[in-house]
Write a protein that holds these residues in place. Structure first.
Motif, PDB file in Angstrom:
ATOM      1  N   GLY A   4       0.802  -1.215   0.000  1.00  0.00           N
ATOM      2  CA  GLY A   4       0.000   0.000   0.000  1.00  0.00           C
ATOM      3  C   GLY A   4       0.834   1.264   0.000  1.00  0.00           C
ATOM      4  O   GLY A   4       0.435   2.287   0.544  1.00  0.00           O
ATOM      5  N   ILE A   5       2.020   1.183  -0.627  1.00  0.00           N
ATOM      6  CA  ILE A   5       2.950   2.316  -0.648  1.00  0.00           C
ATOM      7  C   ILE A   5       3.241   2.690  -2.098  1.00  0.00           C
ATOM      8  O   ILE A   5       3.353   1.823  -2.967  1.00  0.00           O
ATOM      9  CB  ILE A   5       4.271   1.947   0.064  1.00  0.00           C
ATOM     10  N   ALA A  36       1.443   7.918  -5.920  1.00  0.00           N
ATOM     11  CA  ALA A  36       0.128   7.272  -5.852  1.00  0.00           C
ATOM     12  C   ALA A  36       0.330   5.789  -5.571  1.00  0.00           C
ATOM     13  O   ALA A  36       1.308   5.193  -6.011  1.00  0.00           O
ATOM     14  CB  ALA A  36      -0.638   7.461  -7.160  1.00  0.00           C
ATOM     15  N   LYS A  37      -0.593   5.207  -4.832  1.00  0.00           N
ATOM     16  CA  LYS A  37      -0.552   3.772  -4.578  1.00  0.00           C
ATOM     17  C   LYS A  37      -1.067   3.049  -5.818  1.00  0.00           C
ATOM     18  O   LYS A  37      -1.994   3.507  -6.467  1.00  0.00           O
ATOM     19  CB  LYS A  37      -1.405   3.415  -3.364  1.00  0.00           C
ATOM     20  N   GLY A  38      -0.457   1.914  -6.142  1.00  0.00           N
ATOM     21  CA  GLY A  38      -0.844   1.194  -7.349  1.00  0.00           C
ATOM     22  C   GLY A  38      -1.734   0.007  -7.059  1.00  0.00           C
ATOM     23  O   GLY A  38      -1.749  -0.492  -5.942  1.00  0.00           O
ATOM     24  N   PRO A  39      -2.489  -0.472  -8.009  1.00  0.00           N
ATOM     25  CA  PRO A  39      -2.645   0.152  -9.330  1.00  0.00           C
ATOM     26  C   PRO A  39      -3.551   1.377  -9.254  1.00  0.00           C
ATOM     27  O   PRO A  39      -4.641   1.324  -8.707  1.00  0.00           O
ATOM     28  CB  PRO A  39      -3.283  -0.951 -10.175  1.00  0.00           C
ATOM     29  N   ILE A 164       7.856  -0.814 -18.116  1.00  0.00           N
ATOM     30  CA  ILE A 164       6.611  -0.962 -18.877  1.00  0.00           C
ATOM     31  C   ILE A 164       5.678  -1.963 -18.201  1.00  0.00           C
ATOM     32  O   ILE A 164       4.473  -1.716 -18.085  1.00  0.00           O
ATOM     33  CB  ILE A 164       6.912  -1.347 -20.340  1.00  0.00           C
ATOM     34  N   ALA A 165       6.207  -3.099 -17.754  1.00  0.00           N
ATOM     35  CA  ALA A 165       5.361  -4.083 -17.061  1.00  0.00           C
ATOM     36  C   ALA A 165       4.727  -3.472 -15.814  1.00  0.00           C
ATOM     37  O   ALA A 165       3.540  -3.704 -15.534  1.00  0.00           O
ATOM     38  CB  ALA A 165       6.176  -5.323 -16.705  1.00  0.00           C
ATOM     39  N   ASN A 166       5.494  -2.700 -15.061  1.00  0.00           N
ATOM     40  CA  ASN A 166       4.938  -2.044 -13.873  1.00  0.00           C
ATOM     41  C   ASN A 166       3.900  -0.987 -14.258  1.00  0.00           C
ATOM     42  O   ASN A 166       2.912  -0.794 -13.550  1.00  0.00           O
ATOM     43  CB  ASN A 166       6.051  -1.428 -13.027  1.00  0.00           C
ATOM     44  N   ALA A 167       4.112  -0.307 -15.389  1.00  0.00           N
ATOM     45  CA  ALA A 167       3.139   0.682 -15.863  1.00  0.00           C
ATOM     46  C   ALA A 167       1.846   0.004 -16.309  1.00  0.00           C
ATOM     47  O   ALA A 167       0.752   0.523 -16.075  1.00  0.00           O
ATOM     48  CB  ALA A 167       3.740   1.510 -16.996  1.00  0.00           C
ATOM     49  N   VAL A 168       1.966  -1.159 -16.961  1.00  0.00           N
ATOM     50  CA  VAL A 168       0.773  -1.918 -17.357  1.00  0.00           C
ATOM     51  C   VAL A 168      -0.016  -2.312 -16.110  1.00  0.00           C
ATOM     52  O   VAL A 168      -1.247  -2.166 -16.065  1.00  0.00           O
ATOM     53  CB  VAL A 168       1.159  -3.153 -18.205  1.00  0.00           C
ATOM     54  N   PHE A 169       0.671  -2.794 -15.091  1.00  0.00           N
ATOM     55  CA  PHE A 169       0.002  -3.141 -13.837  1.00  0.00           C
ATOM     56  C   PHE A 169      -0.701  -1.922 -13.247  1.00  0.00           C
ATOM     57  O   PHE A 169      -1.853  -1.996 -12.811  1.00  0.00           O
ATOM     58  CB  PHE A 169       0.996  -3.721 -12.831  1.00  0.00           C
ATOM     59  N   ASP A 170      -0.016  -0.788 -13.249  1.00  0.00           N
ATOM     60  CA  ASP A 170      -0.604   0.427 -12.697  1.00  0.00           C
ATOM     61  C   ASP A 170      -1.826   0.859 -13.497  1.00  0.00           C
ATOM     62  O   ASP A 170      -2.792   1.362 -12.928  1.00  0.00           O
ATOM     63  CB  ASP A 170       0.434   1.555 -12.655  1.00  0.00           C
ATOM     64  N   ALA A 171      -1.804   0.635 -14.807  1.00  0.00           N
ATOM     65  CA  ALA A 171      -2.906   1.056 -15.664  1.00  0.00           C
ATOM     66  C   ALA A 171      -4.152   0.195 -15.499  1.00  0.00           C
ATOM     67  O   ALA A 171      -5.274   0.709 -15.477  1.00  0.00           O
ATOM     68  CB  ALA A 171      -2.466   1.047 -17.130  1.00  0.00           C
TER      69      ALA A 171
END
Length: 193
Positions: A4-5, A36-39, A164-171
């Motif tokens: 949650g960070i 911001a916390k992800g996703p 990119i993989a982390n950005a996909v998860f965030d999206a």
């Protein structure tokens, strides 16, 4: 995410390597990163690493079409500590080239086999990154005039897939754990568990 960070805050809280911390902070400043916390739905991912004597931090922004799984990279910021930057313009070009190669590895380049037969045999079925699909790339260098020069182009490749993989998860909440991050793999990762 499970803690949650915010991803940047999490890294800064747990890293001890000052060069990596400086790279992450420089990339975040250039990106104008907002925690911001992800996703979060924003499509922003971070990755960092060390290669060829160079510290690298990258932040990528993507859009994911949730109906097709298609990933579009909007922009990438790369910060590097590669010692003394002898040729700043050359370093930018090398970094941009490394990131462009990394985009292909992350999103489209895959050799397919059927048994012992190679199905991927030409550029009509092996897609490399084209200029039309290359997003804006911004580079930041920690120019250390008292340090010997290190690698500048290839080290930038190591973080592209992770960012990119982390950005996909965030999206969209999809954890894709295999490259390239194809639309099919995104859709599969989006299925409820």
């Amino acid at each position: 995410s499970k803690a949650g960070i915010d991803p940047l805050e999490f890294r800064l809280m747990n890293l001890k390597d000052e060069k990596m911390i400086d790279c992450l902070k420089a990339a975040a400043a250039k990106f104008d990163y907002k925690p911001a916390k992800g996703p979060s739905g924003r499509g922003i991912g971070i990755a960092c690493g060390h290669d060829a004597g160079t510290w690298v931090a990258e932040i990528a922004e993507v859009k994911v079409d949730k109906s097709t799984g298609k990933v579009q990279v909007i922009r990438i910021v790369c910060a590097q500590d590669m010692g003394q930057v002898v040729n700043p313009q050359g370093a930018i070009l090398q970094t941009e080239g490394g990131i462009t190669m990394g985009l292909g590895y992350a999103l489209s380049e895959e050799v397919e086999f059927k048994g012992a037969d190679v199905k991927t045999n030409n550029f009509n079925n092996y897609e490399i990154t084209r200029f039309s699909k290359t997003p804006p790339i911004e580079c930041v260098f920690m120019d250390k005039m008292d340090a010997k020069p290190q690698g500048g182009g290839e080290p930038a490749i190591i973080c592209v897939g992770g960012a990119i993989a982390n950005a996909v998860f965030d999206a969209c909440g999809a954890r894709v754990n295999r490259m390239p991050i194809t639309p099919e793999r995104v859709l599969e990762a989006m299925k409820p568990v």
